[in-house]
Design an enzyme around this catalytic site. Structure first.
Site, PDB file in Angstrom:
ATOM      1  N   GLU A  23      -4.966  14.331   8.785  1.00  0.00           N
ATOM      2  CA  GLU A  23      -3.657  14.487   9.167  1.00  0.00           C
ATOM      3  C   GLU A  23      -2.920  13.636   8.344  1.00  0.00           C
ATOM      4  O   GLU A  23      -1.943  14.411   7.509  1.00  0.00           O
ATOM      5  CB  GLU A  23      -3.060  14.036  10.294  1.00  0.00           C
ATOM      6  CG  GLU A  23      -1.837  14.450  10.705  1.00  0.00           C
ATOM      7  CD  GLU A  23      -1.401  13.800  12.867  1.00  0.00           C
ATOM      8  OE1 GLU A  23      -3.233  14.390  13.182  1.00  0.00           O
ATOM      9  OE2 GLU A  23      -1.078  14.299  12.767  1.00  0.00           O
ATOM     10  N   ARG A  24      -2.976  12.412   8.057  1.00  0.00           N
ATOM     11  CA  ARG A  24      -1.773  11.405   7.326  1.00  0.00           C
ATOM     12  C   ARG A  24      -2.040  12.385   5.871  1.00  0.00           C
ATOM     13  O   ARG A  24      -1.136  12.154   4.938  1.00  0.00           O
ATOM     14  CB  ARG A  24      -2.113  10.304   7.548  1.00  0.00           C
ATOM     15  CG  ARG A  24      -2.547  10.058   8.902  1.00  0.00           C
ATOM     16  CD  ARG A  24      -2.342   8.400   9.381  1.00  0.00           C
ATOM     17  NE  ARG A  24      -1.182   8.106  10.854  1.00  0.00           N
ATOM     18  CZ  ARG A  24      -1.987   7.904  11.579  1.00  0.00           C
ATOM     19  NH1 ARG A  24      -2.786   7.282  11.122  1.00  0.00           N
ATOM     20  NH2 ARG A  24      -1.298   7.775  13.028  1.00  0.00           N
TER      21      ARG A  24
END
Ligand SMILES: Cc1cc2nc3c(=O)[nH]c(=O)nc-3n(C[C@H](O)[C@H](O)[C@H](O)COP(=O)(O)OP(=O)(O)OC[C@H]3O[C@@H](n4cnc5c(N)ncnc54)[C@H](O)[C@@H]3O)c2cc1C
Length: 390
Positions: free
Chosen positions: A247-248
């Site tokens: 996600e990051r």
């Protein structure tokens, strides 16, 4: 990181889809505060773009994460942040743990249709009382025969007004907060109708990311087979922390193009705008600020590419992904803000492209782990804070 011919071809295919099927509708979707996720995802699924890094056995392309990054970057051509974020949830936020730790049966039921664009997914971690402090979630899955009965609330959930399923973090035991959680695949809708016990309590109105639907969802004794649990019982917190890495990385990669666009639009505007007998771009202050911003964005690009190189090499990228996410959050505030200033009153109007970026980009410092959470992780890794992560 060098993009190959294959990376470029994927980017071209996606860009064509964006130009023909997404950007012409963005203003309408922003005004409606929702976009037709099933329709858009089906189009992307038909082009093979929703499973680039996912197993071929489930309809994915089985490519390494550099291809996911190339896709995330190209999503920055979309003229808003909401639609890219919704796509990122499907490809990089709600599905990594399922692909890595889910049973074959679970992947057939949920991952394959998500890759095909036949199902819309969402990720349910945050709750009204627990966002940054993930370990503090209260949602519970109680065993009942071969099933779980799930009760609780999930807040801020992207795609949840339309999603067919949620990858949900729940407490499945009474032990320590980092060892009592599991990720469970929860079917939210059957034939478009909410399943028994699930309620959309609120569609949340936001200052930006308007085309993306964000919900507060209630769960009241929702019956889910225990076989819908991803991997081991009690390992959900760890799986979610690993899932956050993609996600990051995605957050960082997806901002590179849009930040670049923001600067380029502003350069064009500054060259056209006349004041004091010259163009705005003739002011050295404006030139230097824009040059500085470009340097910052290229620094983020270098950091993100390096993070992805380490990830592709199979290394733990907690530190790299955290730094890239932090820097992306920072730049999503400073770049649109500085650019908006140069647009004067036009920058303060609702329809302006830069003002939309200013509103949408603000989320990057909050969602997927706030800047301070990133700094906390880095402090631990650096050994400054008491509990080192490594
Ligand atoms: C538009 C939108 C979409 C989202 N989509 C999803 C989704 O799909 N799924 C999902 O699960 N969640 C989603 N979220 C939730 C998001 O991840 C959380 O909002 C975020 O993690 C912050 O949690 P919180 O809002 O509860 O803020 P809190 O945890 O209450 O934190 C408030 C503020 O405190 C500060 N802070 C936090 N920790 C520290 C610290 N250690 N030291 C100092 N200061 C600190 C930060 O500035 C933070 O912004 C979404 C949020 C938004 C707004």
């Amino acid at each position: 990181m060098q993009f190959t011919h294959e990376h470029r071809e994927i980017q071209k295919t996606l860009k064509r889809y964006i130009d023909e099927h997404i950007n012409p509708h963005v203003d309408e979707w922003e005004a409606a505060e929702i976009f037709p996720a099933h329709e858009v995802f089906k189009g992307l699924g038909d082009l093979g773009l929703l499973g680039l890094t996912k197993p071929e056995a489930n309809g994915g392309a089985g490519l390494d994460y550099s291809y996911g990054m190339a896709m995330a970057e190209t999503l920055g051509h979309i003229h808003c942040g909401g639609v890219p974020m919704a796509i990122g949830v499907q490809t990089d936020m709600a599905t990594p743990a399922l692909a890595r730790f889910g049973s074959d049966e679970l992947k057939r039921e949920f991952l394959a249709p998500a890759i095909a664009g036949d199902m819309v997914g969402c990720i349910g971690v945050s709750e009204p009382g627990a966002g940054s402090d993930v370990a503090a979630i209260k949602s519970v899955a109680r065993k009942d025969g071969d099933d779980y009965l799930i009760s609780g609330q999930k807040m801020w959930i992207t795609n949840s007004l339309q999603a067919d399923w949620m990858c949900m973090l729940v407490n499945t035991g009474d032990g320590p907060a980092h060892k009592n959680k599991s990720l469970v695949m929860v079917r939210m809708r059957e034939n478009g109708k909410l399943v028994k016990g699930i309620e959309v309590a609120q569609k949340i109105k936001k200052i930006g990311m308007n085309s993306s639907d964000t919900g507060l969802i209630y769960f009241d004794e929702v019956r889910v087979p225990q076989r819908n649990r991803i991997g081991q019982e009690g390992a959900g917190f760890i799986y979610q922390m690993q899932q956050f890495q993609e996600e990051r990385l995605w957050c960082a990669a997806s901002t590179l193009q849009s930040l670049t666009n923001c600067i380029e639009w502003t350069v064009e505007w500054a060259q056209e705008r006349k004041l004091f007998g010259a163009s705005l771009a003739d002011q050295q202050w404006v030139q230097f600020k824009l040059a500085e911003l470009k340097t910052e964005v290229e620094s983020l690009r270098a950091l993100t590419y390096q993070a992805v190189e380490h990830y592709v090499a199979g290394e733990d990228v907690t530190e790299w992904a955290t730094m890239a996410k932090l820097k992306a959050g920072r730049l999503n505030r400073t770049v649109p803000d500085t650019c908006l200033q140069f647009w004067g009153g036009m920058g303060f109007t609702w329809e302006n492209k830069v003002s939309r970026m200013y509103r949408d980009g603000r989320l990057a410092s909050i969602g997927g782990g706030a800047d301070e959470v990133m700094l906390g992780i880095l402090s631990k890794i650096m050994g400054i804070a008491k509990r080192p992560v490594k």
